[in-house]
Design an enzyme around this catalytic site. Structure first.
Site, PDB file in Angstrom:
ATOM      1  N   LYS A  71       5.291 -17.868 -12.301  1.00  0.00           N
ATOM      2  CA  LYS A  71       4.472 -16.909 -13.033  1.00  0.00           C
ATOM      3  C   LYS A  71       3.112 -17.351 -13.228  1.00  0.00           C
ATOM      4  O   LYS A  71       2.046 -16.656 -13.343  1.00  0.00           O
ATOM      5  CB  LYS A  71       5.183 -16.998 -14.516  1.00  0.00           C
ATOM      6  CG  LYS A  71       6.320 -15.997 -14.563  1.00  0.00           C
ATOM      7  CD  LYS A  71       6.407 -14.592 -14.194  1.00  0.00           C
ATOM      8  CE  LYS A  71       6.354 -14.112 -12.924  1.00  0.00           C
ATOM      9  NZ  LYS A  71       7.455 -13.775 -12.142  1.00  0.00           N
ATOM     10  N   ASN A 120       1.131   3.021   6.672  1.00  0.00           N
ATOM     11  CA  ASN A 120       1.911   1.731   5.816  1.00  0.00           C
ATOM     12  C   ASN A 120       2.555   0.984   6.725  1.00  0.00           C
ATOM     13  O   ASN A 120       3.555   1.582   7.532  1.00  0.00           O
ATOM     14  CB  ASN A 120       2.505   2.370   4.819  1.00  0.00           C
ATOM     15  CG  ASN A 120       3.352   1.236   3.841  1.00  0.00           C
ATOM     16  OD1 ASN A 120       3.953   1.410   3.033  1.00  0.00           O
ATOM     17  ND2 ASN A 120       2.595   0.025   3.907  1.00  0.00           N
ATOM     18  N   GLY A 121       2.319  -0.411   7.018  1.00  0.00           N
ATOM     19  CA  GLY A 121       3.240  -1.233   7.866  1.00  0.00           C
ATOM     20  C   GLY A 121       2.399  -2.177   8.907  1.00  0.00           C
ATOM     21  O   GLY A 121       1.091  -2.139   8.644  1.00  0.00           O
ATOM     22  N   CYS A 124       0.709  -1.231  -0.023  1.00  0.00           N
ATOM     23  CA  CYS A 124      -0.039  -0.016  -0.045  1.00  0.00           C
ATOM     24  C   CYS A 124       0.765   1.202   0.084  1.00  0.00           C
ATOM     25  O   CYS A 124       1.822   1.315   0.392  1.00  0.00           O
ATOM     26  CB  CYS A 124      -0.857   0.063   1.205  1.00  0.00           C
ATOM     27  SG  CYS A 124      -0.160   0.160   2.665  1.00  0.00           S
ATOM     28  N   GLU A 155      10.556 -20.621 -11.671  1.00  0.00           N
ATOM     29  CA  GLU A 155      10.107 -19.428 -11.893  1.00  0.00           C
ATOM     30  C   GLU A 155       8.664 -19.535 -13.017  1.00  0.00           C
ATOM     31  O   GLU A 155       8.001 -18.910 -12.923  1.00  0.00           O
ATOM     32  CB  GLU A 155      11.332 -18.668 -12.638  1.00  0.00           C
ATOM     33  CG  GLU A 155      10.942 -17.178 -12.975  1.00  0.00           C
ATOM     34  CD  GLU A 155      10.234 -16.111 -12.097  1.00  0.00           C
ATOM     35  OE1 GLU A 155      10.253 -16.536 -10.807  1.00  0.00           O
ATOM     36  OE2 GLU A 155       9.788 -15.158 -12.634  1.00  0.00           O
ATOM     37  N   TRP A 178      -3.470  -2.426   1.560  1.00  0.00           N
ATOM     38  CA  TRP A 178      -3.348  -3.759   1.160  1.00  0.00           C
ATOM     39  C   TRP A 178      -3.443  -4.389   2.669  1.00  0.00           C
ATOM     40  O   TRP A 178      -2.483  -4.437   3.523  1.00  0.00           O
ATOM     41  CB  TRP A 178      -1.828  -4.263   0.631  1.00  0.00           C
ATOM     42  CG  TRP A 178      -2.033  -5.641   0.160  1.00  0.00           C
ATOM     43  CD1 TRP A 178      -2.219  -6.039  -1.050  1.00  0.00           C
ATOM     44  CD2 TRP A 178      -1.274  -6.451   0.817  1.00  0.00           C
ATOM     45  NE1 TRP A 178      -2.279  -7.250  -1.122  1.00  0.00           N
ATOM     46  CE2 TRP A 178      -1.459  -7.851  -0.033  1.00  0.00           C
ATOM     47  CE3 TRP A 178      -0.539  -6.752   2.091  1.00  0.00           C
ATOM     48  CZ2 TRP A 178      -1.088  -8.991   0.093  1.00  0.00           C
ATOM     49  CZ3 TRP A 178      -0.192  -8.200   2.299  1.00  0.00           C
ATOM     50  CH2 TRP A 178      -0.337  -8.999   1.454  1.00  0.00           C
ATOM     51  N   LYS A 205       2.676  -5.561  -5.188  1.00  0.00           N
ATOM     52  CA  LYS A 205       3.908  -5.364  -5.946  1.00  0.00           C
ATOM     53  C   LYS A 205       5.294  -5.440  -4.920  1.00  0.00           C
ATOM     54  O   LYS A 205       6.048  -6.174  -4.892  1.00  0.00           O
ATOM     55  CB  LYS A 205       3.947  -4.062  -6.850  1.00  0.00           C
ATOM     56  CG  LYS A 205       5.420  -3.880  -7.641  1.00  0.00           C
ATOM     57  CD  LYS A 205       5.362  -5.050  -8.674  1.00  0.00           C
ATOM     58  CE  LYS A 205       6.897  -4.875  -9.388  1.00  0.00           C
ATOM     59  NZ  LYS A 205       7.103  -6.135 -10.142  1.00  0.00           N
ATOM     60  N   ARG A 241       1.672  -1.002  -6.700  1.00  0.00           N
ATOM     61  CA  ARG A 241       2.123  -1.446  -5.401  1.00  0.00           C
ATOM     62  C   ARG A 241       1.148  -2.598  -4.930  1.00  0.00           C
ATOM     63  O   ARG A 241       1.497  -3.474  -4.049  1.00  0.00           O
ATOM     64  CB  ARG A 241       2.568  -0.594  -4.171  1.00  0.00           C
ATOM     65  CG  ARG A 241       3.652   0.325  -4.760  1.00  0.00           C
ATOM     66  CD  ARG A 241       3.481   1.806  -3.855  1.00  0.00           C
ATOM     67  NE  ARG A 241       4.154   1.498  -2.505  1.00  0.00           N
ATOM     68  CZ  ARG A 241       5.318   1.648  -2.327  1.00  0.00           C
ATOM     69  NH1 ARG A 241       6.136   1.984  -3.517  1.00  0.00           N
ATOM     70  NH2 ARG A 241       5.923   1.560  -1.140  1.00  0.00           N
ATOM     71  N   GLU A 293       0.893 -17.197 -10.392  1.00  0.00           N
ATOM     72  CA  GLU A 293       0.455 -15.806 -10.126  1.00  0.00           C
ATOM     73  C   GLU A 293      -0.567 -15.143 -10.897  1.00  0.00           C
ATOM     74  O   GLU A 293      -1.433 -14.335 -10.126  1.00  0.00           O
ATOM     75  CB  GLU A 293       1.891 -14.839 -10.052  1.00  0.00           C
ATOM     76  CG  GLU A 293       2.900 -14.937  -9.067  1.00  0.00           C
ATOM     77  CD  GLU A 293       4.188 -14.197  -9.324  1.00  0.00           C
ATOM     78  OE1 GLU A 293       4.459 -13.160  -8.613  1.00  0.00           O
ATOM     79  OE2 GLU A 293       4.586 -14.174 -10.591  1.00  0.00           O
ATOM     80  N   HIS A 323      10.738 -39.649  -7.765  1.00  0.00           N
ATOM     81  CA  HIS A 323      10.896 -40.009  -6.392  1.00  0.00           C
ATOM     82  C   HIS A 323       9.427 -39.367  -5.792  1.00  0.00           C
ATOM     83  O   HIS A 323       9.105 -39.274  -4.651  1.00  0.00           O
ATOM     84  CB  HIS A 323      12.076 -39.156  -5.827  1.00  0.00           C
ATOM     85  CG  HIS A 323      13.415 -39.646  -6.160  1.00  0.00           C
ATOM     86  ND1 HIS A 323      13.742 -41.086  -5.695  1.00  0.00           N
ATOM     87  CD2 HIS A 323      14.320 -39.199  -7.078  1.00  0.00           C
ATOM     88  CE1 HIS A 323      14.792 -41.287  -6.158  1.00  0.00           C
ATOM     89  NE2 HIS A 323      15.176 -40.085  -7.204  1.00  0.00           N
TER      90      HIS A 323
HETATM   91  N1  HGA Z   1      -1.527  -2.787   8.916  1.00  0.00           N
HETATM   92  C1  HGA Z   1      -2.265  -1.769   8.339  1.00  0.00           C
HETATM   93  C2  HGA Z   1      -1.675  -1.211   7.042  1.00  0.00           C
HETATM   94  C3  HGA Z   1      -1.297  -2.167   6.019  1.00  0.00           C
HETATM   95  C4  HGA Z   1      -0.557  -2.143   5.086  1.00  0.00           C
HETATM   96  O1  HGA Z   1       0.665  -1.211   5.158  1.00  0.00           O
HETATM   97  N2  HGA Z   1      -0.619  -2.609   3.942  1.00  0.00           N
HETATM   98  O2  HGA Z   1       0.516  -2.415   2.803  1.00  0.00           O
HETATM   99  C5  HGA Z   1      -3.628  -2.368   7.809  1.00  0.00           C
HETATM  100  O3  HGA Z   1      -3.933  -3.555   7.722  1.00  0.00           O
HETATM  101  O4  HGA Z   1      -4.536  -1.606   7.516  1.00  0.00           O
END
Ligand code: HGA
Length: 609
Positions: free
Chosen positions: A486, A98-99, A2, A482, A74, A604, A27, A489, A505
């Site tokens: 692909k 973000n995090g 995100c 790979e 995300w 991403k 991303r 994904e 095996h």
């Molecule tokens: N933990 C937060 C932000 C998620 C995040 O950084 N996504 O890339 C949430 O879940 O909203």
């Protein structure tokens, strides 16, 4: 993963915030939101969908403001939904993040006891209430954010605005990426430069622990303990055009076809000469590589596969023992550190959280010979290593990595030759022969791309399959891996990869008429062995799709489809052999109608653990 955009300007920031989010879409995200201060009042919009939905909402209200924060999410804590989308609000104060906040439960309990009401399941909402709690104690907004940030464990990049305080936005980072933009008409912050090119090229990379205040007439940055700090301004050379789709249908398609140019750009420094110079990895590289006894490659996903190819190269050509580890495993296992080991980290974005943490872990164990192979020059990983090689693939937007992979291989081939050279294992003749082959690589890749129409036909048959098996041997086994990755994904077809000698095996039990088996079959020293493995498949009725090359000599027959690549490319053959597998996945996904550039559940640059 995100993204964040923050803006304060003499102009309307709403279009800037939205355009910034559009640039960060690559991303990966599941929802989007923004908050602006309009006449000192906070207005928040959130959409459990695309940035386009958010833009439509903003349009409908003719939203305009001079200060705001915006976010693509995300989800890590709480399902993707409007309720969990950012910004999160605590009584007039809005936060994007973000995090991951690891101690959010403990903070949440504490703040709930104090009477704060939580309306989402996110870890982020605790930040909003925590900052508000500090404001309620009488602290100024900057200090409130700084002290709140000091209580957070985990990773964060945050943007904060507050009602009745419309002259400034506060941002802070630790672990997750965040940079400032210094514009003519205002100040900005975002997760990466591409979001800010619309308003400025002048950027400032924040360091872990930094807290910054953005105002119309400037900015200030402090360390986590409140000490003011100066951070240099960098003028970004990123091209805005490189991010446009142009004549292509998808970014992935564009990026597959950009590979000849991406390789030519990456190998530019060897274009003119006939000698390998270790200095392409940094001024100290000759010395560091000369003192290296082992190589440890750490990476995730596609970059991990590039590392696996390099293991074959490094051991056979440079005579250096090499191991390759998945970053998220390495960082948590007890390993035996060795200061004479060169730690090579590979990441397209240079922000991959697991790889960055694994690198820091290796350094904490005393392994200070470090090299980053990344596609983003100013990224966190590049800033952490002693040596670096920047692949010049250009921005890679499609979630499924293509040109980043082949340029990583080019970088790793150069590393192999550099190490062979400093170890006295590269004759002048071999040096010149390898370099000639590398210089010719863009042309060789372009010729393989011409096979697209045949591969497209194969893809038509694949699209109806539920499963597929990919086989390879030696340095082409990671290419089979790979290829399987692909296909999974982007087409969501379940695919497995095996070293072909492993078939008997276990996996041979899966082979029947309905199981297509894709073989990576260059005319190398293992081709006869591979042919025997393919016989084992044919004998069980498995349908074979074989990517051969000049000299592989596998006859086409009933149930055995062969596609001949134009040349056999020796050591560098993995770079060519991955191209048809990228095309196969792309066309299978097209037939299935999946979202090629933004496959479900994936992002991403994976900036969370
Ligand atoms: N933990 C937060 C932000 C998620 C995040 O950084 N996504 O890339 C949430 O879940 O909203």
């Amino acid at each position: 993963m995100c993204g964040i955009v923050t803006a304060i300007s003499t102009q309307n920031v709403v279009p800037v915030l939205l355009e910034g989010l559009r640039k960060l879409e690559y991303r990966g995200y599941d929802s989007a939101g923004l908050a602006v201060l309009y006449n000192n009042d906070l207005v928040r919009l959130r959409a459990a969908g695309r940035v386009a939905d958010l833009a439509a909402m903003a349009d409908e209200r003719s939203l305009a403001a001079n200060i705001g924060i915006a976010h693509t999410r995300w989800a890590t804590h709480g399902e993707p939904s409007e309720r969990n989308a950012h910004p999160h609000i605590s009584d007039g104060l809005a936060v994007v993040h973000n995090g991951i906040i690891e101690n959010y439960e403990e903070i949440r309990e504490r703040l709930t006891a104090k009477g704060f009401k939580f309306t989402s399941e996110t870890d982020t909402e605790t930040i909003a209430h925590l900052v508000k709690d500090k404001l309620n104690e009488g602290l100024d907004l900057f200090e409130a954010v700084r002290l709140a940030a000091n209580e957070l464990e985990g990773a964060y990049a945050i943007g904060v605005v507050c009602e009745n305080d419309s002259t400034r936005a506060i941002v802070a980072r630790k672990g997750s990426p965040l940079l400032l933009g210094v514009g003519e008409e205002g100040m900005y912050a975002a997760s990466d430069t591409s979001a800010l090119l619309q308003v400025t090229r002048k950027v400032i990379y924040l360091e872990d622990g930094d807290v910054a205040e953005l105002k119309l007439d400037g900015y200030r940055i402090c360390l986590s303990d409140g000490t003011p700090v100066e951070r240099g301004i960098t003028v970004s050379s990123l091209s805005a055009d490189a991010i446009e789709l142009g004549q292509y249908r998808h970014y992935m398609q564009k990026e597959i076809f950009e590979q000849p140019q991406a390789l030519a750009n990456t190998l530019e420094m060897i274009a003119g000469g006939n000698v390998v110079s270790p200095q392409v990895f940094g001024a100290q590289a000759g010395e560091v590589l000369g003192a290296t006894r082992r190589v440890l490659i750490i990476a995730c996903g596609t970059s991990f596969h590039a590392g696996l190819v390099a293991r074959y190269w490094l051991e056979s050509i440079a005579g250096i023992p090499c191991s390759v580890e998945i970053a998220s495993e390495y960082r948590y296992r007890t390993s035996v550190p060795d200061p004479d080991t060169l730690v090579v980290v590979i990441s397209q974005s240079g922000e991959t959280a697991d790889t960055l943490a694994a690198l820091k872990h290796a350094k904490s164990l005393g392994m200070n010979k470090t090299l980053a192979i990344c596609n983003v020059p100013e990224s966190a990983i590049v800033r952490e290593t002693a040596l670096r090689f920047i692949t010049r693939a250009g921005p890679e937007i499609g979630v499924a990595s293509t040109k980043a992979f082949t340029t990583q291989l080019a970088a790793l081939a150069l590393l192999t030759l550099s190490m062979a050279k400093v170890n006295g294992r590269l004759t002048e003749e071999d040096e010149s022969r390898y370099l000639t082959a590398m210089r010719h690589l863009p042309v060789a890749v372009a010729k393989v791309l011409e096979l697209e129409p045949e591969i497209e036909q194969w893809a038509q048959r694949f699209a109806s399959k539920q499963h597929a098996l990919f086989l390879g041997r030696g340095r082409h086994w990671p290419i089979a891996m790979e290829g399987a990755l692909k296909l999974k994904e982007i087409s969501y077809i379940h695919a497995e990869s095996y070293a072909a000698g492993e078939l008997k095996h276990g996996p041979l039990a899966l082979v029947d008429r309905d199981m297509p088996v894709i073989a990576v079959a260059p005319a190398d020293e293992l081709i006869e062995k591979l042919k025997s493995n393919l016989q084992e498949v044919r004998a069980r009725g498995g349908e074979l799709y074989v990517f051969a090359d000049a000299g592989s000599e596998i006859p086409e027959s009933d149930g055995v489809h062969i596609l001949h690549m134009p040349e056999h490319y020796g050591m560098l053959s993995p770079v060519l052999h991955v191209i048809p597998l990228q095309l196969l996945s792309y066309h299978a996904a097209l037939v299935k109608g999946t979202d090629v550039d933004k496959p479900r559940n994936l992002a991403k640059s994976v900036t969370v653990e």
